[in-house]
Motif scaffolding. Sequence first.
Motif, PDB file in Angstrom:
ATOM      1  N   PHE A 229       0.833  -1.190   0.000  1.00 37.03           N
ATOM      2  CA  PHE A 229       0.000   0.000   0.000  1.00 37.03           C
ATOM      3  C   PHE A 229       0.872   1.246   0.000  1.00 37.03           C
ATOM      4  CE2 PHE A 229      -3.241  -2.932   1.327  1.00 37.03           C
ATOM      5  CZ  PHE A 229      -4.407  -2.404   0.790  1.00 37.03           C
ATOM      6  N   GLN A 230       0.506   2.210  -0.853  1.00 37.95           N
ATOM      7  CA  GLN A 230       1.220   3.480  -0.891  1.00 37.95           C
ATOM      8  C   GLN A 230       0.290   4.537  -1.465  1.00 37.95           C
ATOM      9  OE1 GLN A 230       4.281   3.773  -3.933  1.00 37.95           O
ATOM     10  NE2 GLN A 230       3.668   1.797  -4.773  1.00 37.95           N
ATOM     11  N   ARG A 231       0.578   5.781  -1.225  1.00 42.65           N
ATOM     12  CA  ARG A 231      -0.265   6.854  -1.718  1.00 42.65           C
ATOM     13  C   ARG A 231       0.119   7.262  -3.135  1.00 42.65           C
ATOM     14  NH1 ARG A 231      -4.686   6.949  -0.465  1.00 42.65           N
ATOM     15  NH2 ARG A 231      -4.888   9.090  -1.191  1.00 42.65           N
ATOM     16  N   LEU A 232       1.029   6.561  -3.749  1.00 40.08           N
ATOM     17  CA  LEU A 232       1.513   6.973  -5.057  1.00 40.08           C
ATOM     18  C   LEU A 232       0.876   6.113  -6.143  1.00 40.08           C
ATOM     19  CD1 LEU A 232       5.197   7.612  -3.996  1.00 40.08           C
ATOM     20  CD2 LEU A 232       3.302   9.222  -4.125  1.00 40.08           C
ATOM     21  N   ALA A 233       1.579   5.117  -6.634  1.00 42.62           N
ATOM     22  CA  ALA A 233       1.038   4.321  -7.733  1.00 42.62           C
ATOM     23  C   ALA A 233       0.100   3.227  -7.259  1.00 42.62           C
ATOM     24  CB  ALA A 233       2.185   3.709  -8.539  1.00 42.62           C
ATOM     25  N   GLY A 234      -0.425   3.358  -6.047  1.00 43.42           N
ATOM     26  CA  GLY A 234      -1.349   2.380  -5.520  1.00 43.42           C
ATOM     27  C   GLY A 234      -0.624   1.091  -5.133  1.00 43.42           C
ATOM     28  N   MET A 235      -1.264   0.170  -4.487  1.00 41.12           N
ATOM     29  CA  MET A 235      -2.631   0.279  -4.005  1.00 41.12           C
ATOM     30  C   MET A 235      -2.742   1.408  -2.965  1.00 41.12           C
ATOM     31  SD  MET A 235      -2.895  -3.808  -3.583  1.00 41.12           S
ATOM     32  CE  MET A 235      -3.496  -3.624  -1.926  1.00 41.12           C
ATOM     33  N   ASP A 236      -3.885   2.063  -2.970  1.00 41.41           N
ATOM     34  CA  ASP A 236      -4.022   3.201  -2.071  1.00 41.41           C
ATOM     35  C   ASP A 236      -5.315   3.196  -1.278  1.00 41.41           C
ATOM     36  OD1 ASP A 236      -5.913   4.027  -4.016  1.00 41.41           O
ATOM     37  OD2 ASP A 236      -4.350   5.084  -5.112  1.00 41.41           O
ATOM     38  N   ALA A 237      -6.114   2.141  -1.389  1.00 41.11           N
ATOM     39  CA  ALA A 237      -7.382   2.101  -0.654  1.00 41.11           C
ATOM     40  C   ALA A 237      -7.786   0.665  -0.390  1.00 41.11           C
ATOM     41  CB  ALA A 237      -8.479   2.814  -1.427  1.00 41.11           C
ATOM     42  N   ASN A 238      -8.374   0.407   0.770  1.00 41.04           N
ATOM     43  CA  ASN A 238      -8.940  -0.904   1.076  1.00 41.04           C
ATOM     44  C   ASN A 238     -10.347  -1.046   0.542  1.00 41.04           C
ATOM     45  OD1 ASN A 238      -7.223  -0.130   3.803  1.00 41.04           O
ATOM     46  ND2 ASN A 238      -6.906  -2.226   3.131  1.00 41.04           N
ATOM     47  N   SER A 239     -11.039   0.093   0.338  1.00 39.81           N
ATOM     48  CA  SER A 239     -12.461   0.059   0.045  1.00 39.81           C
ATOM     49  C   SER A 239     -12.831   1.180  -0.910  1.00 39.81           C
ATOM     50  CB  SER A 239     -13.247   0.217   1.356  1.00 39.81           C
ATOM     51  OG  SER A 239     -14.605   0.478   1.118  1.00 39.81           O
ATOM     52  N   CYS A 240     -13.828   0.944  -1.759  1.00 42.46           N
ATOM     53  CA  CYS A 240     -14.359   2.019  -2.610  1.00 42.46           C
ATOM     54  C   CYS A 240     -14.874   3.165  -1.743  1.00 42.46           C
ATOM     55  CB  CYS A 240     -15.495   1.500  -3.481  1.00 42.46           C
ATOM     56  SG  CYS A 240     -15.109   0.076  -4.508  1.00 42.46           S
ATOM     57  N   ALA A 241     -15.563   2.785  -0.661  1.00 45.68           N
ATOM     58  CA  ALA A 241     -16.183   3.780   0.205  1.00 45.68           C
ATOM     59  C   ALA A 241     -15.168   4.560   1.033  1.00 45.68           C
ATOM     60  CB  ALA A 241     -17.192   3.108   1.129  1.00 45.68           C
TER      61      ALA A 241
ATOM     62  N   ASP B  75       4.458   2.925 -13.089  1.00 44.77           N
ATOM     63  CA  ASP B  75       5.323   2.662 -11.942  1.00 44.77           C
ATOM     64  C   ASP B  75       6.016   3.950 -11.549  1.00 44.77           C
ATOM     65  OD1 ASP B  75       4.694   0.000 -11.870  1.00 44.77           O
ATOM     66  OD2 ASP B  75       6.377  -0.628 -13.111  1.00 44.77           O
ATOM     67  N   PHE B  76       5.651   4.506 -10.410  1.00 49.52           N
ATOM     68  CA  PHE B  76       6.327   5.709  -9.938  1.00 49.52           C
ATOM     69  C   PHE B  76       6.243   5.744  -8.423  1.00 49.52           C
ATOM     70  CE2 PHE B  76       1.965   6.734 -11.095  1.00 49.52           C
ATOM     71  CZ  PHE B  76       1.468   7.388  -9.979  1.00 49.52           C
ATOM     72  N   ASP B  77       7.227   6.311  -7.809  1.00 50.76           N
ATOM     73  CA  ASP B  77       7.254   6.371  -6.351  1.00 50.76           C
ATOM     74  C   ASP B  77       7.610   7.771  -5.887  1.00 50.76           C
ATOM     75  OD1 ASP B  77       9.885   6.418  -7.131  1.00 50.76           O
ATOM     76  OD2 ASP B  77      10.451   4.551  -6.132  1.00 50.76           O
ATOM     77  N   THR B  78       7.031   8.748  -6.568  1.00 51.15           N
ATOM     78  CA  THR B  78       7.284  10.138  -6.257  1.00 51.15           C
ATOM     79  C   THR B  78       6.044  10.964  -6.558  1.00 51.15           C
ATOM     80  OG1 THR B  78       8.601  12.081  -6.871  1.00 51.15           O
ATOM     81  CG2 THR B  78       8.263  10.439  -8.571  1.00 51.15           C
ATOM     82  N   VAL B  79       5.897  12.062  -5.866  1.00 51.52           N
ATOM     83  CA  VAL B  79       4.803  12.980  -6.180  1.00 51.52           C
ATOM     84  C   VAL B  79       5.225  14.024  -7.203  1.00 51.52           C
ATOM     85  CG1 VAL B  79       3.692  12.680  -3.954  1.00 51.52           C
ATOM     86  CG2 VAL B  79       5.387  14.513  -4.229  1.00 51.52           C
ATOM     87  N   ASP B  80       6.412  13.884  -7.751  1.00 54.32           N
ATOM     88  CA  ASP B  80       6.878  14.788  -8.793  1.00 54.32           C
ATOM     89  C   ASP B  80       5.850  14.835  -9.919  1.00 54.32           C
ATOM     90  OD1 ASP B  80       8.157  15.977 -11.024  1.00 54.32           O
ATOM     91  OD2 ASP B  80      10.124  15.352 -10.303  1.00 54.32           O
ATOM     92  N   PRO B  81       5.333  16.020 -10.265  1.00 59.68           N
ATOM     93  CA  PRO B  81       4.277  16.095 -11.289  1.00 59.68           C
ATOM     94  C   PRO B  81       4.729  15.680 -12.688  1.00 59.68           C
ATOM     95  CG  PRO B  81       5.029  18.287 -10.653  1.00 59.68           C
ATOM     96  CD  PRO B  81       5.639  17.337  -9.681  1.00 59.68           C
TER      97      PRO B  81
END
Length: 475
Positions: free
Chosen positions: A96-108, A136-142
Amino acid sequence: MTPISRLTASLLALGLCLPTGALADTEFAPWSERAIQDDVDIKDLARSGEDPIPVLQPIGEKLFEAKFTTLDGAGRPDATRAIVPTKVRRPPPQAFQRLAGMDANSCASCHNEPVIGGSGAFTANVFVSEGFESTDFDTVDPQFSNERNTVALQGAGLIELLAREMTMDLRAQRKDVLDRARAGGEPQTIGLHAKGISFGSLTAYPDGTVDISALDGVDSDLTVRPFSQKGVFASLRQFTVNASNDHHGIQAAERFGAAWTGTDDFDGDGHADEMTPGQVSALVAFQATLPAPTRKQDLPDIWRDAAQAGEKLFADVGCTSCHVPSLPLESLIFHDPGPFDTAGTLRQSDVETPLALDLGTLDWVKALPRDDQGRVLVPLYGDLKRHTVADAANDTFGNELLAQRFVARDVFITSELWGIGSTAPYGHRGDLTTLNEAILAHGGEAAQSRKAYADLKESKRQSIIAFLRSLEIAE
């Protein structure tokens, strides 16, 4: 529910139990940590003639709210978030990560404000790539990803039905102009319109070729794609299959299964065919039947009067040229799969008979207004068309560095404003905290309307805000 799980539940209800070995063979005991349990055979359901809504909707709601676990196949260790099944180039640092996902356990977990299926807070933002390759990315660089806020799904079934009818209208016009060019032996040009919305023009030649350079706000195949902030997904089914893999690592068999990839475990996590076509249909049915947004009731007099004045001003300054108050809908039958689902998503050609969800049986649909032809007037405040909404003087909506599905950086689909009073924050990144900021951020095709709004007296601008804040998702 499998036969074993039904038997287990029945015995437990009687205070009995299965032999230890039998119970170990199933993951569907009442205390199971599996989130995906219920399924439906959509072929049998279609043959039965039974109303699919009460069958599918509760299963879909349960799946939408479910918190997926590794027992369901959550995770994609050997696969990327790409729309096209793609293997990872390097192992992710963690599941789990906030970047290229996975980023959520649930749709809700993202679609939850003010109710399940709604929008999401800034903290629920996701990072998206162009979708096909750079996944595939591990940065918030736009340079590698775009940050996006969650959009609400209320009324999504009507939105898709509108898009389907508009697509059929546009394609019929293309056929007509091609027929006239062939018959007359000379080029023919036609202005394309669907439900009163202009999509530019095209020129047909006697040899059957078509010049699409003058199209406006729609793809070259004339498919109206109403979903995502860029307007790149044609159907709730496509959106669901994409998001399940992207955000949860749950891979739908209709795209990632053996028919397309040669294996039933493309992501290599030890779980085969993690989401069946029936479960995707259930999720689609839940989203398609979410009630459309409404207007706030029991407003104080001062707010009601300001909103009435603001609604007129909203039109006077030109905002309704894109945020069209309502569009007419001919048919309320939602077929799943839909007519414009494509490879990698279950298609109508893949089933004997598509499911037919009659949205007209829903009480909230019955309450919508109709025109003198009996068509439902969908009060979306949108046009299902993409527009350039940034320019050199005002680039707030045009500062992304990545195009998405070949849509230019400064081009977005018109946001439907129904429910806007319930979906703060605003903008595609959710970084605009007020409606006033969001309006003033417009540029490009909206520059003149923005200027007209900015030139109003403060009291009149506030009446427009009062109007917009009266459009709500009912709780």
